[in-house]
Design a protein around this motif. Structure first.
Motif, mmCIF file in Angstrom:
data_model
loop_
_atom_site.group_PDB
_atom_site.id
_atom_site.type_symbol
_atom_site.label_atom_id
_atom_site.label_comp_id
_atom_site.label_asym_id
_atom_site.label_seq_id
_atom_site.Cartn_x
_atom_site.Cartn_y
_atom_site.Cartn_z
ATOM 1 N N UNK A 1 9.301 38.598 -30.454
ATOM 2 C CA UNK A 1 8.583 38.971 -31.772
ATOM 3 C C UNK A 1 8.943 37.786 -32.398
ATOM 4 N N UNK A 2 7.498 37.518 -33.324
ATOM 5 C CA UNK A 2 7.045 36.427 -33.700
ATOM 6 C C UNK A 2 7.091 37.120 -35.629
ATOM 7 N N UNK A 3 7.752 35.811 -36.134
ATOM 8 C CA UNK A 3 7.282 36.961 -37.439
ATOM 9 C C UNK A 3 7.206 35.300 -38.377
ATOM 10 N N UNK A 4 5.822 35.263 -39.322
ATOM 11 C CA UNK A 4 5.430 34.190 -39.506
ATOM 12 C C UNK A 4 5.229 34.449 -41.620
ATOM 13 N N UNK A 5 6.022 33.657 -41.926
ATOM 14 C CA UNK A 5 6.056 33.531 -43.104
ATOM 15 C C UNK A 5 5.632 33.092 -44.372
ATOM 16 N N UNK A 6 4.556 32.934 -44.974
ATOM 17 C CA UNK A 6 4.329 31.582 -46.301
ATOM 18 C C UNK A 6 5.429 31.666 -47.279
ATOM 19 N N UNK A 7 5.622 30.737 -47.875
ATOM 20 C CA UNK A 7 6.253 30.500 -49.195
ATOM 21 C C UNK A 7 5.724 29.159 -49.782
#
Length: 326
Positions: A275-281
């Motif tokens: 899986x791939x996880x994207x988080x914009x912080x």
């Protein structure tokens, strides 16, 4: 008198309040039927609580008094139409949002951070205070950065994408418009209703929505491997997120230190083996704890600065795109 019932409990009668191209709408009556006065262009109820959309003659002081739930003077009482069981104390606005790579999205959102309505304490029971109640219903810069990223990503057959802490779900709407298999999720009791309305406004097919909450409310019954779960997910398992996802995305979700790793565990419980996880912080300062917890679960980080200088009418943005893979 014929009732006019609308999806999401929204009275779609435009008031006389305007600002630029954004129209502010009358007070919404959540889960109530709305009755319109025959021969008028506005709801009798809306006249009662927003200061008279049809004539615009009621002073702003009186209008604000009504929004706070105060009873109107006898001469202000409407002459026709039944009164609602209770006024809903929030306004919405509707605007076109430009996202590079897709046609503009029409988004209904809360008017501002001052909106609040939780008469049955549904949000409070989910751990949502009056201060944080309106945050789901506003558009945030980090959400726009995430939507832009998803708008340029090729749609992959068979790939399931989950947005967590979606709020108004701008990214989910963008992905859905492009043909991706999207599921939006949030813990706010009105997030699903706002999503359904924005899907309708954009002429899209239904978009999957599930209740998704990480953290601290309850422990599930698996005492060998206890994990925090939402009270709503336990009470209504059909509303909970199910299955595994190849891509999980979220924006501005690192708002707590979360040393125990509730968010990382939540992501892990819904992520596919690969899986791939994207988080914009937006540089909230809680990345270190999150990164440590994600690393412990086998995720490797790739980090990118996504700062933007200010433009006319657009504030500067500083933040990072966190991409995890395993």
């Amino acid at each position: 008198m014929d009732p006019c019932k609308y999806q999401v409990g929204v009275c779609k009668v435009q008031t006389s309040l305007k600002q630029s191209s954004v129209s502010f709408y009358a007070v919404e009556f959540d889960l109530h039927s709305i009755y319109c006065t025959p021969g008028k262009s506005s709801c009798n109820i809306c006249d009662r609580y927003t200061g008279g959309a049809s004539d615009g003659k009621i002073k702003s002081q009186q209008r604000n008094k009504r929004l706070m739930g105060a009873s109107p003077a006898p001469e202000e009482q409407p002459t026709q139409g039944p009164m609602p069981p209770s006024p809903v104390g929030y306004f919405t606005k509707q605007e076109n949002i430009a996202v590079a790579g897709v046609a503009d999205m029409v988004i209904r959102s809360l008017l501002d951070k001052q909106q609040f309505h939780d008469p049955l304490e549904a949000a409070l029971r989910l751990g949502i205070s009056s201060a944080t109640w309106p945050l789901f219903g506003l558009l945030w810069p980090s959400g726009a950065r995430l939507a832009e990223r998803l708008a340029t990503r090729p749609v992959r057959a068979g790939e399931r994408i989950l947005e967590i802490g979606c709020g108004l779900a701008l990214s989910s709407l963008v992905g859905h418009r492009r043909g991706a298999d999207m599921t939006a999720s949030d813990c706010h009791p009105l997030a699903g209703a706002f999503l359904a309305e924005n899907v309708r406004l954009n002429g899209l097919l239904p978009l999957k929505y599930r209740h998704g909450q990480w953290g601290r409310l309850l422990q599930d019954s698996d005492f060998d491997n206890p994990r925090p779960v939402s009270a709503l997910a336990l009470a209504a398992p059909d509303l909970a997120i199910s299955g595994r996802f190849e891509l999980i995305i979220g924006s501005d979700i690192l708002y707590e230190r979360d040393e125990a790793g509730a968010l990382a565990d939540f992501i892990d419980s819904h992520a596919a083996p690969r899986a791939e996880i994207w988080v914009v912080d937006p540089n909230r300062g809680n990345r270190a704890h999150f990164h440590r917890n994600m690393t412990a679960l086998g995720f490797a980080l790739s980090e990118q600065t996504i700062d933007r200088a200010a433009l006319p009418g657009v504030a500067a943005y500083k933040g990072r795109m966190l991409s995890y893979r395993r």
